[in-house]
Design an enzyme around this catalytic site. Structure first.
Site, mmCIF file in Angstrom:
data_model
loop_
_atom_site.group_PDB
_atom_site.id
_atom_site.type_symbol
_atom_site.label_atom_id
_atom_site.label_comp_id
_atom_site.label_asym_id
_atom_site.label_seq_id
_atom_site.Cartn_x
_atom_site.Cartn_y
_atom_site.Cartn_z
ATOM 1 N N LYS A 140 -14.776 -2.640 11.408
ATOM 2 C CA LYS A 140 -13.699 -3.154 10.600
ATOM 3 C C LYS A 140 -14.208 -3.735 9.217
ATOM 4 C CE LYS A 140 -9.587 -1.825 12.522
ATOM 5 N NZ LYS A 140 -8.547 -1.345 11.927
ATOM 6 N N ASP A 168 -13.337 0.819 8.634
ATOM 7 C CA ASP A 168 -11.915 0.856 8.296
ATOM 8 C C ASP A 168 -11.531 -0.571 7.617
ATOM 9 O OD1 ASP A 168 -9.178 1.127 10.670
ATOM 10 O OD2 ASP A 168 -9.172 0.682 8.390
ATOM 11 N N GLU A 194 -11.952 4.177 5.934
ATOM 12 C CA GLU A 194 -10.558 4.394 6.446
ATOM 13 C C GLU A 194 -9.693 3.630 5.659
ATOM 14 O OE1 GLU A 194 -10.175 4.752 10.456
ATOM 15 O OE2 GLU A 194 -8.098 4.122 10.711
ATOM 16 N N GLU A 223 -2.568 6.593 9.204
ATOM 17 C CA GLU A 223 -1.995 5.798 10.073
ATOM 18 C C GLU A 223 -0.567 5.098 9.466
ATOM 19 O OE1 GLU A 223 -5.225 2.719 10.775
ATOM 20 O OE2 GLU A 223 -3.567 1.355 10.560
ATOM 21 N N ASP A 246 -0.345 9.698 13.253
ATOM 22 C CA ASP A 246 -0.148 8.616 14.318
ATOM 23 C C ASP A 246 1.064 9.040 15.194
ATOM 24 O OD1 ASP A 246 -0.074 5.361 14.653
ATOM 25 O OD2 ASP A 246 1.762 6.162 14.999
ATOM 26 N N HIS A 273 -5.114 8.376 14.695
ATOM 27 C CA HIS A 273 -5.112 6.731 14.733
ATOM 28 C C HIS A 273 -4.497 6.866 16.055
ATOM 29 C CE1 HIS A 273 -2.643 3.113 14.314
ATOM 30 N NE2 HIS A 273 -3.804 2.697 14.038
HETATM 31 C C1 LIG Z 1 -3.691 -2.876 15.110
HETATM 32 C C2 LIG Z 1 -3.375 -1.824 14.084
HETATM 33 O O1 LIG Z 1 -2.752 -0.816 14.514
HETATM 34 C C3 LIG Z 1 -4.514 -1.292 13.083
HETATM 35 O O2 LIG Z 1 -5.211 -2.605 12.849
HETATM 36 C C4 LIG Z 1 -5.366 -0.429 13.877
HETATM 37 C C5 LIG Z 1 -6.083 0.302 13.127
HETATM 38 O O3 LIG Z 1 -6.181 0.206 11.622
HETATM 39 C C6 LIG Z 1 -6.960 1.534 13.540
HETATM 40 O O4 LIG Z 1 -7.018 1.379 14.842
HETATM 41 O O5 LIG Z 1 -7.613 2.015 12.749
#
Ligand SMILES: C[C@H](O)[C@@H](O)CC(=O)C(=O)O
Length: 361
Positions: A140, A168, A194, A223, A246, A273
């Site tokens: 992230k 992401d 992402e 997602e 998703d 996702h």
């Molecule tokens: C927890 C949410 O679904 C999101 O933060 C997860 C996400 O962005 C991902 O798995 O890619």
């Protein structure tokens, strides 16, 4: 339950005047539709005694296509084109099913590098994941650039140059900021960024895709994508290189079928996702079906895996050598354990009672 007629699986026309005012095909209305239809697909597969992926794989093209609402997408995909894609993918289907049963579907892990993890946690989780055979990792990013540079360097050094790293941003940036920020993270060779900007900004994603292409960084999104019409435009605008369906955001299996077929037509890999409660359990069925009956390819394809909350499901995912092994139990793997439901029921469940009591003190 009466024998389910495939026509009955068409998305119900919930978009009558009343609902059109609070939708249509997006937000809570669409999420509710997905919940209801996911349950129906679960029942249908149970009635047939098959895991959902197998129910879909065994369906003939006409029956599969009869479950899809083609409204608003026939400019890129007609019923006939959908049938033709499915017919062409009949070749090698049996061998691909055997491949899935033997080796499973390739996965990547998001569990090592959530925002806010201290470096020690990140190192420990990454080291454990490497020992477990993971070769694809998602980190992230987007809160603080220097923090991102330090964490991405740490992960890249741990996993080495050959393994795959994705990033992401969860919609953090405006378009220019996304390009600038990712240019500074390009040294860590991410396969994709992402959700670099708002999921509603189709042309913004296209601009970011074009700007990052020379750096070898693809854009991934989906997602939070409301429906098949948005996915259609993302594909038409060349706004993504990796399409992330998703299982609970779109109108259930029905709408996800249309998106899988559009992705095949545009030759864009689907990398679902699954970063949420039960999402791994559901979407594994769709992506295994996609490989066997639609895309027939694993090139640049992988399914997200997060290692939380599986203990609350009757039929939790089975990961072996960083791959999803095809579910064997009949249904869509959606069923939660009664005890978990009871404990988490609001407001009298055990978990809520503790939380509400603590709040009150
Ligand atoms: C927890 C949410 O679904 C999101 O933060 C997860 C996400 O962005 C991902 O798995 O890619």
């Amino acid at each position: 339950m009466q024998k389910t007629d495939s026509r009955a699986m068409e998305l119900p026309s919930l978009w009558e005047e009343e609902l059109k005012l609070i939708g249509p095909e997006k937000g809570v209305v669409h999420l509710a539709t997905a919940a209801v239809l996911n349950a129906v697909w679960d029942l249908w597969a149970k009635q047939e005694g098959k895991p959902l992926w197998k129910l879909l794989v065994d369906m003939d093209p006409r029956t599969l296509v009869s479950c899809i609402d083609f409204r608003y997408i026939t400019d890129v995909l007609t019923e006939e084109e959908a049938c033709e894609i499915l017919r062409q993918s009949q070749v090698g289907k049996k061998e691909r099913e055997e491949q899935m049963l033997a080796h499973g579907y390739p996965a990547y892990t998001t569990s090592c590098a959530w925002l806010g993890y201290p470096d020690a946690t990140l190192k420990q989780l990454c080291s454990e994941a490497l020992k477990d055979g993971w070769t694809r990792f998602k980190v992230k990013v987007g809160a603080d650039l220097q923090d991102d540079i330090r964490r991405c360097r740490l992960i890249r050094n741990m996993i080495g140059p050959e393994k795959t790293l994705m990033m992401d941003a969860n919609q953090r940036w405006d378009v220019p900021e996304a390009v600038e920020w990712m240019t500074k993270l390009a040294e860590f060779k991410p396969l994709w960024i992402e959700e670099p900007t708002s999921p509603d900004d189709i042309l913004g994603h296209a601009a970011i895709s074009k700007a990052l292409a020379p750096l070898g960084i693809g854009v991934a999104t989906g997602e939070q994508c409301h429906n098949r019409v948005i996915f259609k435009q993302l594909l038409q605008a060349k706004a993504l290189k990796f399409l992330q369906i998703d299982s609970c955001r779109l109108g259930s299996v029905n709408e996800n079928l249309s998106v899988l077929l559009m992705a095949k037509k545009f030759e864009i890999p689907v990398c679902p996702h699954a970063g949420g409660v039960g999402l791994c359990e559901l979407v594994q069925h769709l992506i295994i079906f996609d490989f066997i009956s639609v895309s027939a390819s694993l090139q640049d394809r992988m399914c997200e895996y997060v290692d939380h909350l599986h203990e609350h499901f009757k039929y939790p995912v089975l990961i072996r050598e960083a791959s999803y092994m095809p579910p064997k139990d009949p249904g869509y793997s959606t069923e939660m354990k009664e005890d978990s439901v009871k404990k988490h029921r609001y407001p009298d469940g055990e978990v809520w009672k503790k939380l509400l009591t603590a709040q009150g003190n």
